[in-house]
Design an enzyme around this catalytic site. Structure first.
Site, PDB file in Angstrom:
ATOM      1  N   LYS A  31      -6.041  -2.193  10.002  1.00  0.00           N
ATOM      2  CA  LYS A  31      -4.637  -1.987   9.621  1.00  0.00           C
ATOM      3  C   LYS A  31      -3.845  -1.507  10.828  1.00  0.00           C
ATOM      4  CE  LYS A  31      -1.904   0.457   6.079  1.00  0.00           C
ATOM      5  NZ  LYS A  31      -1.992   1.405   4.940  1.00  0.00           N
ATOM      6  N   SER A  82      -0.037   0.037   0.728  1.00  0.00           N
ATOM      7  CA  SER A  82       0.532  -0.460   1.965  1.00  0.00           C
ATOM      8  C   SER A  82      -0.449  -1.266   2.817  1.00  0.00           C
ATOM      9  CB  SER A  82       1.054   0.718   2.795  1.00  0.00           C
ATOM     10  OG  SER A  82      -0.011   1.596   3.138  1.00  0.00           O
ATOM     11  N   SER A 139      -3.071   3.300  -1.234  1.00  0.00           N
ATOM     12  CA  SER A 139      -2.756   2.156  -0.371  1.00  0.00           C
ATOM     13  C   SER A 139      -3.940   1.292   0.029  1.00  0.00           C
ATOM     14  CB  SER A 139      -2.041   2.645   0.896  1.00  0.00           C
ATOM     15  OG  SER A 139      -0.742   3.071   0.586  1.00  0.00           O
TER      16      SER A 139
END
Length: 476
Positions: free
Chosen positions: A77, A152, A176
């Site tokens: 990420k 996210s 997330s």
């Protein structure tokens, strides 16, 4: 195709020399490039990945005690630092930032021979639920591109689900990792707070942020977690003194708690049916089901947004255009430069949370908001502690709906309140995992959430694995 296989299967193929790390990377990278226009899962690819794959092949050829993930492509990420690789948090503020060091989790993966394939798309500074608040555009769901991949960590979940990565790292502050894993039909694990070093994770809310893992199934997720679950003196919150090694080998006798507050009217019929079906499957395998209550859940979302926004306000104060990151041009004074840099560098959702956080920390308001939220958090922790005296895991939906339609306008209050299933365990620092458990009437995947006792990460993952092999939706 190699890109379709699980990490566990690929590790066996690599060890038996039935494929090479270079061949595996080529298969996954081609798949990632092919899907990029439709999914938008990546922000950037790692130009050094091919060299890392060649080095992995040399280690594998030597034999001996080679780490299990040697040669496996892993996506990261884009709020987790990788030395020399652009790390943006999907924000204009860090659009051109290249970190001079790697996160501890990345260092551990590289030492184990894993191949970092690239950096995945996300909500700006991890603030959002649909991976659509960043400057690089929304991440789309591989199952149905009209829907969000979740947020996210949407890019990480979409990459794994689509075969554009074998495994992925994400971050989980209030759900997330778990929510996008649920939306995309893969497994996602958020460990206990303190299990994985946060060194190199760009901060959103420091008392809540955790680095989590995403894979095709629970076994894959645990392989990745075991690599990064290491003591690190660079993170003072990293703590392994109390972690339990206990695990279950079947669901027989496992005590499962069902909180009535998380099965109410806010949960769609499709989600409720799938999760209750998973509970019945566990019961048929010998699990003991308990109805439980967590009275404080009704205020959990409010407390979460007060605490997380307050910490975001503090953490993001460093982005002022002075030291690094975006700097506005044409300013006549330092104060104008700071104001314009923050105004132009941050997106709307980040600004909203900074403003909220600044307000709840302000003089005259902190007692009414921040301190009350902190006291509530302590009460919630005590309620969970009491529940785990008689339960081994708590079961709930991951999200009230099977997915979020892209471009569909919603009130902010509705978007925030939909985090009700994931934020309680985040506030309490508990491990939680999302496992596929069914599909909605429109074909979208639905995730089952299992929450474990504090520091009982291995115990929780063993329960999840037992459910998976007993008949849960299993990939690979």
């Amino acid at each position: 195709m190699l890109y379709e296989r699980s990490a566990f299967e690929l590790a066996e193929l690599l060890r038996n020399r039935k494929c090479s790390a270079v061949e595996l990377l080529d298969s996954v990278k081609k798949r990632a490039v092919e899907l990029q226009p439709s999914l938008n899962a990546y922000i950037s690819f790692n130009d050094n990945a091919a060299k890392a794959a060649e080095e992995a092949d040399r280690r594998l050829a030597q034999g001996g005690d080679v780490p299990v993930l040697c040669g496996i492509p892993v996506a990261v990420k884009d709020n987790i630092s990788v030395k020399g690789l652009r790390t943006t948090c999907a924000s204009k503020m860090l659009e051109n930032y290249v970190p001079p060091y790697s996160a501890s989790a990345v260092e551990l993966l590289e030492a184990a021979g894993a191949v970092i394939i690239g950096k995945t798309n996300m909500d700006e500074f991890a603030m959002g639920s649909a991976s659509d608040t960043g400057i690089f555009g929304a991440v789309k769901n591989p199952v149905n591109t009209s829907y969000s991949a979740g947020g996210s960590s949407g890019g990480s979940a979409a990459a794994v689900a689509g075969g554009a990565a074998t495994l992925a790292l994400g971050s989980d502050t209030g759900g997330s990792v778990r929510q996008p894993a649920s939306f995309c039909g893969v497994a996602g694990f958020c460990p206990s707070y303190g299990a994985v070093s946060r060194y190199g994770l760009i901060a959103f809310a420091s008392s809540l942020d955790r680095i989590g893992t995403i894979g095709k199934n629970i076994r894959d997720v645990q392989l990745l977690h075991n690599i990064i679950n290491v003591t690190d003196p660079r993170d003072v919150t990293n703590n392994h003194n109390f972690f339990s090694e206990h695990s279950f080998h079947s669901l027989k006798g496992v005590r499962i708690g069902i909180p009535e507050e998380l099965f109410g009217d806010m949960v769609s019929d499709d989600v409720k049916t799938a999760v209750i079906g998973a509970v019945k499957l566990m019961e048929s395998e010998g699990a003991v089901i308990h109805d439980i209550s967590l009275p404080s859940l009704s205020s959990a979302v409010k407390a979460y947004y007060v605490i997380s926004s307050a910490e975001a306000s503090s953490n993001l104060a460093r982005y002022d255009g002075v030291r690094y990151g975006f700097r506005a041009e044409g300013c006549s004074s330092p104060m104008e430069m700071i104001r314009k840099s923050r105004t132009e560098g941050f997106g709307d959702e980040v600004k909203r949370r900074i403003l909220l956080g600044t307000f709840v920390l302000s003089e005259g308001c902190s007692d009414s908001y921040y301190k009350r939220a902190a006291l509530f958090r302590q009460r919630l922790c005590r309620e969970f502690d009491e529940i785990f005296r008689s339960c081994d895991a708590v079961v709930s939906p991951v999200y009230p709906e099977a997915g979020i339609k892209l471009g569909k306008g919603k009130r902010l209050a509705d978007i925030y309140s939909a985090d009700i299933c994931t934020v309680p365990s985040s506030l309490a620092g508990l491990p939680a995992v999302s496992i596929p458990c069914g599909t909605a009437s429109d074909g979208l995947p639905i995730g089952l959430q299992l929450i474990g006792r504090r520091y009982g990460d291995n115990e929780l993952l063993s329960i999840a694995y037992c459910y998976e092999v007993a008949g849960g939706v299993y990939h690979g």
